[in-house]
Design a protein around this motif. Structure first.
Motif, PDB file in Angstrom:
ATOM      1  N   LEU A   1      20.666  24.460 -20.389  1.00  0.00           N
ATOM      2  CA  LEU A   1      19.374  23.796 -20.260  1.00  0.00           C
ATOM      3  C   LEU A   1      18.340  24.821 -19.817  1.00  0.00           C
ATOM      4  CD1 LEU A   1      20.324  20.513 -18.347  1.00  0.00           C
ATOM      5  CD2 LEU A   1      19.502  20.686 -20.682  1.00  0.00           C
ATOM      6  N   PRO A   2      17.151  24.768 -20.381  1.00  0.00           N
ATOM      7  CA  PRO A   2      16.101  25.686 -19.928  1.00  0.00           C
ATOM      8  C   PRO A   2      15.827  25.489 -18.439  1.00  0.00           C
ATOM      9  CG  PRO A   2      15.446  24.593 -21.963  1.00  0.00           C
ATOM     10  CD  PRO A   2      16.710  23.936 -21.493  1.00  0.00           C
TER      11      PRO A   2
ATOM     12  N   ASP B   1      14.995  19.254 -13.528  1.00  0.00           N
ATOM     13  CA  ASP B   1      14.104  18.780 -12.465  1.00  0.00           C
ATOM     14  C   ASP B   1      12.908  18.026 -13.048  1.00  0.00           C
ATOM     15  OD1 ASP B   1      15.709  19.815 -10.448  1.00  0.00           O
ATOM     16  OD2 ASP B   1      14.648  21.735 -10.417  1.00  0.00           O
ATOM     17  N   ASP B   2      12.370  18.542 -14.177  1.00  0.00           N
ATOM     18  CA  ASP B   2      11.246  17.867 -14.832  1.00  0.00           C
ATOM     19  C   ASP B   2      11.646  16.488 -15.344  1.00  0.00           C
ATOM     20  OD1 ASP B   2       9.674  20.081 -14.328  1.00  0.00           O
ATOM     21  OD2 ASP B   2       9.759  20.850 -16.389  1.00  0.00           O
ATOM     22  N   VAL B   3      12.832  16.383 -15.921  1.00  0.00           N
ATOM     23  CA  VAL B   3      13.316  15.096 -16.431  1.00  0.00           C
ATOM     24  C   VAL B   3      13.488  14.103 -15.276  1.00  0.00           C
ATOM     25  CG1 VAL B   3      15.309  13.940 -17.487  1.00  0.00           C
ATOM     26  CG2 VAL B   3      14.389  16.035 -18.504  1.00  0.00           C
TER      27      VAL B   3
ATOM     28  N   ARG C   1      11.415   9.267 -12.345  1.00  0.00           N
ATOM     29  CA  ARG C   1      10.908   8.653 -11.107  1.00  0.00           C
ATOM     30  C   ARG C   1       9.481   8.126 -11.297  1.00  0.00           C
ATOM     31  NH1 ARG C   1      13.741  13.389  -8.716  1.00  0.00           N
ATOM     32  NH2 ARG C   1      15.681  12.563  -7.859  1.00  0.00           N
ATOM     33  N   VAL C   2       8.629   8.904 -11.966  1.00  0.00           N
ATOM     34  CA  VAL C   2       7.245   8.468 -12.214  1.00  0.00           C
ATOM     35  C   VAL C   2       7.243   7.235 -13.111  1.00  0.00           C
ATOM     36  CG1 VAL C   2       5.088   9.109 -13.387  1.00  0.00           C
ATOM     37  CG2 VAL C   2       6.199  10.735 -11.837  1.00  0.00           C
ATOM     38  N   ALA C   3       8.028   7.272 -14.185  1.00  0.00           N
ATOM     39  CA  ALA C   3       8.082   6.126 -15.106  1.00  0.00           C
ATOM     40  C   ALA C   3       8.604   4.887 -14.399  1.00  0.00           C
ATOM     41  CB  ALA C   3       8.955   6.465 -16.313  1.00  0.00           C
TER      42      ALA C   3
ATOM     43  N   ASP D   1      20.431   9.878 -11.812  1.00  0.00           N
ATOM     44  CA  ASP D   1      21.746  10.523 -11.836  1.00  0.00           C
ATOM     45  C   ASP D   1      22.456  10.317 -13.174  1.00  0.00           C
ATOM     46  OD1 ASP D   1      21.359  11.426  -9.252  1.00  0.00           O
ATOM     47  OD2 ASP D   1      22.572   9.842  -8.321  1.00  0.00           O
ATOM     48  N   LEU D   2      22.332   9.117 -13.740  1.00  0.00           N
ATOM     49  CA  LEU D   2      22.964   8.822 -15.024  1.00  0.00           C
ATOM     50  C   LEU D   2      22.389   9.709 -16.127  1.00  0.00           C
ATOM     51  CD1 LEU D   2      24.824   6.992 -16.770  1.00  0.00           C
ATOM     52  CD2 LEU D   2      22.853   5.504 -17.079  1.00  0.00           C
ATOM     53  N   VAL D   3      21.065   9.772 -16.215  1.00  0.00           N
ATOM     54  CA  VAL D   3      20.425  10.579 -17.254  1.00  0.00           C
ATOM     55  C   VAL D   3      20.721  12.056 -17.033  1.00  0.00           C
ATOM     56  CG1 VAL D   3      18.203  11.287 -18.219  1.00  0.00           C
ATOM     57  CG2 VAL D   3      18.627   8.872 -17.713  1.00  0.00           C
ATOM     58  N   ALA D   4      20.628  12.520 -15.792  1.00  0.00           N
ATOM     59  CA  ALA D   4      20.891  13.929 -15.485  1.00  0.00           C
ATOM     60  C   ALA D   4      22.337  14.290 -15.835  1.00  0.00           C
ATOM     61  CB  ALA D   4      20.603  14.213 -14.025  1.00  0.00           C
TER      62      ALA D   4
END
Length: 141
Positions: free
Chosen positions: A98-99, A104-106, A111-113, A131-134
């Protein structure tokens, strides 16, 4: 340094990994591999420890572990892998990492969404989604 910018130590360590993967693929112990290669146990162990050997010993390893002729020296001269006659590549190509900062951006974006579109979600629920998406992102890459 070779033409790809890797140090001799890097290439010796890559060769050690390749040899170990091949030995394990053949389901051999280190002692069995040494015997198959016609080498003393200590000499064989050196290659898996990333230590240099004489060229003649690399030839013995190639024969004993059924590697293409010259493949050990190719690794030491900058090759990234060995391709067996069967087409298997050792080590297998790695996935791109991952770049930097993307994970962290994701997480921040989720969180914002969640705050904007799911105001009824608890902090615990949001963090479970994060945590699931990460976890899925890290597993994929």
């Amino acid at each position: 340094m070779d033409n790809e910018g890797k140090s001799v130590s890097d290439q010796l360590n890559l060769l050690a990994d390749v040899i170990k993967m091949r030995r394990m693929g053949l389901q051999l112990t280190k002692d069995e591999a040494a015997k198959a290669c016609g080498l003393a146990n200590m000499t064989y162990r050196k290659v898996e420890d990333g230590q240099p050997l004489r060229d003649v010993n690399y030839t013995k390893i190639e024969k004993g572990l059924q590697l293409p002729a010259g493949s050990c020296l190719n690794i030491l001269n900058g090759a990234k892998s060995i391709t067996l006659d069967s087409g298997v590549v050792i080590p297998p190509p790695s996935r791109d990492a991952l770049p930097d900062g993307l994970l962290d951006d994701v997480k921040a974006g989720i969180r914002v969404a969640a705050a904007q579109h799911g105001p009824d979600l608890t902090l615990r629920q949001v963090e479970k989604i994060v945590d699931l998406v990460a976890g899925r992102l890290q597993k994929k890459y």
